[in-house]
Scaffold this active site. Structure first.
Site, PDB file in Angstrom:
ATOM      1  N   PHE A 141      85.057 -97.677  29.765  1.00 11.71           N
ATOM      2  CA  PHE A 141      84.500 -97.807  28.414  1.00 11.71           C
ATOM      3  C   PHE A 141      85.527 -98.297  27.410  1.00 11.71           C
ATOM      4  O   PHE A 141      85.579 -97.849  26.278  1.00 11.71           O
ATOM      5  CB  PHE A 141      83.792 -96.507  27.981  1.00 11.71           C
ATOM      6  N   LYS A 184      70.638 -93.397  20.158  1.00 13.71           N
ATOM      7  CA  LYS A 184      69.832 -92.236  19.738  1.00 13.71           C
ATOM      8  C   LYS A 184      70.615 -90.935  19.872  1.00 13.71           C
ATOM      9  O   LYS A 184      70.540 -90.073  19.016  1.00 13.71           O
ATOM     10  CB  LYS A 184      68.515 -92.203  20.514  1.00 13.71           C
ATOM     11  N   PHE A 226      73.237 -87.452  33.637  1.00 13.61           N
ATOM     12  CA  PHE A 226      74.378 -88.299  33.282  1.00 13.61           C
ATOM     13  C   PHE A 226      74.291 -89.644  33.989  1.00 13.61           C
ATOM     14  O   PHE A 226      75.302 -90.306  34.220  1.00 13.61           O
ATOM     15  CB  PHE A 226      75.693 -87.594  33.658  1.00 13.61           C
ATOM     16  N   THR A 261      67.278 -85.210  27.141  1.00 17.61           N
ATOM     17  CA  THR A 261      68.398 -84.920  26.238  1.00 17.61           C
ATOM     18  C   THR A 261      67.862 -84.287  24.964  1.00 17.61           C
ATOM     19  O   THR A 261      67.036 -84.875  24.266  1.00 17.61           O
ATOM     20  CB  THR A 261      69.161 -86.224  25.929  1.00 17.61           C
ATOM     21  N   CYS A 308      69.977 -94.643  25.126  1.00 14.99           N
ATOM     22  CA  CYS A 308      70.664 -93.343  25.014  1.00 14.99           C
ATOM     23  C   CYS A 308      71.738 -93.311  23.944  1.00 14.99           C
ATOM     24  O   CYS A 308      71.698 -92.455  23.059  1.00 14.99           O
ATOM     25  CB  CYS A 308      71.281 -92.989  26.356  1.00 14.99           C
ATOM     26  N   GLY A 364      74.269-100.613  23.043  1.00 12.56           N
ATOM     27  CA  GLY A 364      72.846-100.463  22.761  1.00 12.56           C
ATOM     28  C   GLY A 364      72.251 -99.552  23.806  1.00 12.56           C
ATOM     29  O   GLY A 364      72.956 -98.740  24.403  1.00 12.56           O
ATOM     30  N   GLU A 417      71.678 -96.452  33.489  1.00 14.92           N
ATOM     31  CA  GLU A 417      70.711 -97.415  34.011  1.00 14.92           C
ATOM     32  C   GLU A 417      71.445 -98.484  34.816  1.00 14.92           C
ATOM     33  O   GLU A 417      72.553 -98.871  34.465  1.00 14.92           O
ATOM     34  CB  GLU A 417      69.936 -98.055  32.858  1.00 14.92           C
TER      35      GLU A 417
HETATM   36  C1  UGA Z   1      74.658 -94.065  29.176  1.00 16.75           C
HETATM   37  C2  UGA Z   1      75.782 -93.236  29.827  1.00 16.75           C
HETATM   38  O1  UGA Z   1      76.748 -94.108  30.413  1.00 16.75           O
HETATM   39  C3  UGA Z   1      75.238 -92.282  30.888  1.00 16.75           C
HETATM   40  O2  UGA Z   1      76.292 -91.452  31.371  1.00 16.75           O
HETATM   41  C4  UGA Z   1      74.158 -91.412  30.261  1.00 16.75           C
HETATM   42  O3  UGA Z   1      73.581 -90.541  31.215  1.00 16.75           O
HETATM   43  C5  UGA Z   1      73.072 -92.301  29.697  1.00 16.75           C
HETATM   44  O4  UGA Z   1      73.641 -93.165  28.698  1.00 16.75           O
HETATM   45  C6  UGA Z   1      72.027 -91.403  29.091  1.00 16.75           C
HETATM   46  O5  UGA Z   1      72.355 -90.686  28.141  1.00 16.75           O
HETATM   47  O6  UGA Z   1      70.927 -91.323  29.650  1.00 16.75           O
HETATM   48  P1  UGA Z   1      73.360 -96.317  29.801  1.00 16.75           P
HETATM   49  O7  UGA Z   1      72.816 -96.267  28.411  1.00 16.75           O
HETATM   50  O8  UGA Z   1      72.426 -96.572  30.912  1.00 16.75           O
HETATM   51  O9  UGA Z   1      74.114 -94.930  30.170  1.00 16.75           O
HETATM   52  O10 UGA Z   1      74.435 -97.491  29.843  1.00 16.75           O
HETATM   53  P2  UGA Z   1      76.022 -97.700  29.766  1.00 16.75           P
HETATM   54  O11 UGA Z   1      76.463 -98.385  30.984  1.00 16.75           O
HETATM   55  O12 UGA Z   1      76.722 -96.453  29.413  1.00 16.75           O
HETATM   56  O13 UGA Z   1      76.141 -98.747  28.580  1.00 16.75           O
HETATM   57  C7  UGA Z   1      75.692 -98.438  27.268  1.00 16.75           C
HETATM   58  C8  UGA Z   1      76.076 -99.525  26.301  1.00 16.75           C
HETATM   59  O14 UGA Z   1      77.469 -99.515  26.055  1.00 16.75           O
HETATM   60  C9  UGA Z   1      75.733-100.949  26.764  1.00 16.75           C
HETATM   61  O15 UGA Z   1      75.168-101.658  25.689  1.00 16.75           O
HETATM   62  C10 UGA Z   1      77.075-101.518  27.169  1.00 16.75           C
HETATM   63  O16 UGA Z   1      77.129-102.910  27.036  1.00 16.75           O
HETATM   64  C11 UGA Z   1      77.993-100.827  26.182  1.00 16.75           C
HETATM   65  N1  UGA Z   1      79.404-100.751  26.632  1.00 16.75           N
HETATM   66  C12 UGA Z   1      79.724 -99.979  27.706  1.00 16.75           C
HETATM   67  C13 UGA Z   1      80.394-101.446  25.962  1.00 16.75           C
HETATM   68  O17 UGA Z   1      80.123-102.156  24.970  1.00 16.75           O
HETATM   69  N2  UGA Z   1      81.695-101.346  26.379  1.00 16.75           N
HETATM   70  C14 UGA Z   1      82.047-100.579  27.446  1.00 16.75           C
HETATM   71  O18 UGA Z   1      83.256-100.533  27.766  1.00 16.75           O
HETATM   72  C15 UGA Z   1      81.042 -99.889  28.122  1.00 16.75           C
END
Ligand code: UGA
Length: 427
Positions: free
Chosen positions: A246, A260, A149, A120, A257, A254, A152
């Site tokens: 979401f 940052k 996209f 990214t 990704c 946190g 994890e």
């Molecule tokens: C995120 C994106 O979802 C991916 O599409 C993207 O490719 C990736 O970043 C990246 O840029 O590499 P990721 O960080 O693995 O993926 O995890 P997410 O499942 O998106 O969750 C991120 C954070 O948001 C977590 O701390 C989760 O608890 C929080 N979250 C998520 C919420 O607090 N509420 C929600 O409704 C969804």
């Protein structure tokens, strides 16, 4: 086709394993000897569901090396999958990207591989890399942006069944080649210019964090007005123009990704003379959201000095061992600063490295021994299944702050717990 992947982190390993699964020959290159040794022995250095099977199944098509020359030999695609962490100023640190570019050989024997950017990066990076390649006399080396996209915990599935594959190129035949490399992967392929592809990635993550901070603020208003955010989010999400994703209120996002990338886009805008007000607010809401949990504890316990608190779940989300920017780190720091004694447990992540001073327990029940309160930080399924009646007997005081609204408040209250969720009626 032959693919060199630079960087054996989450993105590089998933990219390499998935391209091998599609039948391509893949060489993964990293600078860390220990990591490459492990991979050669068949050990996977990270926890990502499905990745170990995929690496094992495709062993014959996957090699691991420390040597740039070996990686690029006969490679048609040079995938850059290195980290771009934030610098002190919040901009993306591109030093690992530039190191890969600088290490490329001066001569490719007349071959014209394509540098493909999966990391990214800020908008404009592709143009800068193109200029740097030209300046080194590598006009024949081509460039394409192909942002990732994957999330994890579901990265292998996301790679093989993406909502979309974005390919940004300066010349359409280069994009065509990267498109052919993806044959066998479902989902629409979108072709565009390099700068737009770079922006798609940043805008997608910025939109996702905006939804999270939005629902977190709605939760906070629910708390002061007596509404329940879980019911509100469900109903809002059924509007087909909004969708359900979401909209889970909690203790903030946190991970490696979101924090940052949102900061990097804010700084990219600022560096270009634009103040991205909305994104600035989204980031600030997230910082405050993590800290609000402390006020919830104080409401019940008064000053936290000498109180014992358990953090249940330490990784930034379930199904990963990743602790980067995990809310647990902020919570542990704030609790310690308030004079509380902190205990922690996670089924996979090793909190010891990131949470100095926190007693890391071997089980959730052990973490709860003698505590005045438990905070459910990460929604691991194990915590839903926990025997909460037994848990209650281990605690000195039955207070639970459910930072992910995962548990049933009625059931816990029936077991004698005081229950606080996020944006739910306290009763
Ligand atoms: C995120 C994106 O979802 C991916 O599409 C993207 O490719 C990736 O970043 C990246 O840029 O590499 P990721 O960080 O693995 O993926 O995890 P997410 O499942 O998106 O969750 C991120 C954070 O948001 C977590 O701390 C989760 O608890 C929080 N979250 C998520 C919420 O607090 N509420 C929600 O409704 C969804």
């Amino acid at each position: 086709m032959r693919v060199a992947v630079f960087g054996a982190g989450y993105v590089g390993l998933v990219t390499g394993a998935c391209f091998a699964e599609l039948g391509h020959e893949v060489v993964v290159r990293d600078i860390l000897e220990e990591k490459i040794d492990k991979l050669r022995r068949g050990e996977v250095p990270i926890y990502e569901p499905g990745l170990d099977e995929l690496l094992e199944r495709n062993r014959a098509r996957l090699t691991f090396t420390l040597d740039v020359g070996e990686a690029v030999r006969d490679a048609e695609f040079l995938y850059i999958c290195v980290g771009t962490p934030p610098t002190y100023s919040g901009d993306a640190d591109l030093s690992a990207v530039w190191t890969v570019i600088d290490e490329l050989p001066r001569d490719f024997d007349g071959k014209r591989p394509i540098v493909v950017m999966k990391s990214t990066v800020p908008v404009g990076t592709g143009a800068a890399v193109r200029a740097a390649l030209d300046a080194r006399g590598l006009e024949g080396v081509r460039y394409v942006g192909n942002p990732e996209f994957t999330a994890e915990g579901t990265a292998v599935h996301d790679f093989m069944h993406p909502d979309r594959t974005v390919i940004g190129s300066f010349r359409s035949e280069d994009g065509d080649a990267v498109e052919r490399l993806h044959e066998g992967i479902d989902g629409p392929i979108l072709r565009m210019d390099v700068a737009s592809a770079e922006m798609v990635k940043l805008a997608s993550n910025a939109f996702l964090v905006t939804r999270i901070s939005f629902i977190n603020e709605i939760a906070n208003v629910c708390e002061v007005t007596g509404a329940d955010v879980v019911q509100v989010a469900e109903a809002v999400g059924l509007d087909h123009r909004l969708g359900p994703h979401f909209l889970r209120a909690g203790i903030g996002y946190g991970g490696s990704c979101f924090p940052k990338d949102s900061l990097a886009l804010k700084q990219l805008a600022a560096n270009s003379g634009y103040h991205f007000q909305l994104l600035s607010a989204v980031i600030e809401v997230n910082e405050l959201q993590k800290r609000r949990v402390i006020n919830k504890l104080q409401k019940h316990l008064g000053p936290l000095r000498g109180k014992r608190v358990a953090l249940l779940g330490l990784a930034f989300k379930p199904n990963t061992d990743d602790m980067r920017e995990a809310p647990s780190i902020v919570l542990a720091g704030r609790l310690t600063a308030e004079g509380a004694e902190v205990r922690g447990w996670d089924p996979v992540a090793d909190g010891r490295v990131h949470l100095g001073g926190v007693h890391i327990a071997d089980s959730a029940l052990e973490a709860l021994e003698g505590v005045d309160a438990a905070i459910l930080v990460t929604e691991w399924p194990e915590l839903r299944e926990l025997d909460w009646a037994e848990a209650g007997t281990r605690m000195r005081n039955r207070l639970i702050v459910d930072g992910r609204n995962m548990l049933d408040p009625g059931e816990l209250r029936a077991l004698g717990f005081e229950y606080e969720g996020i944006g739910r009626a306290t009763e």
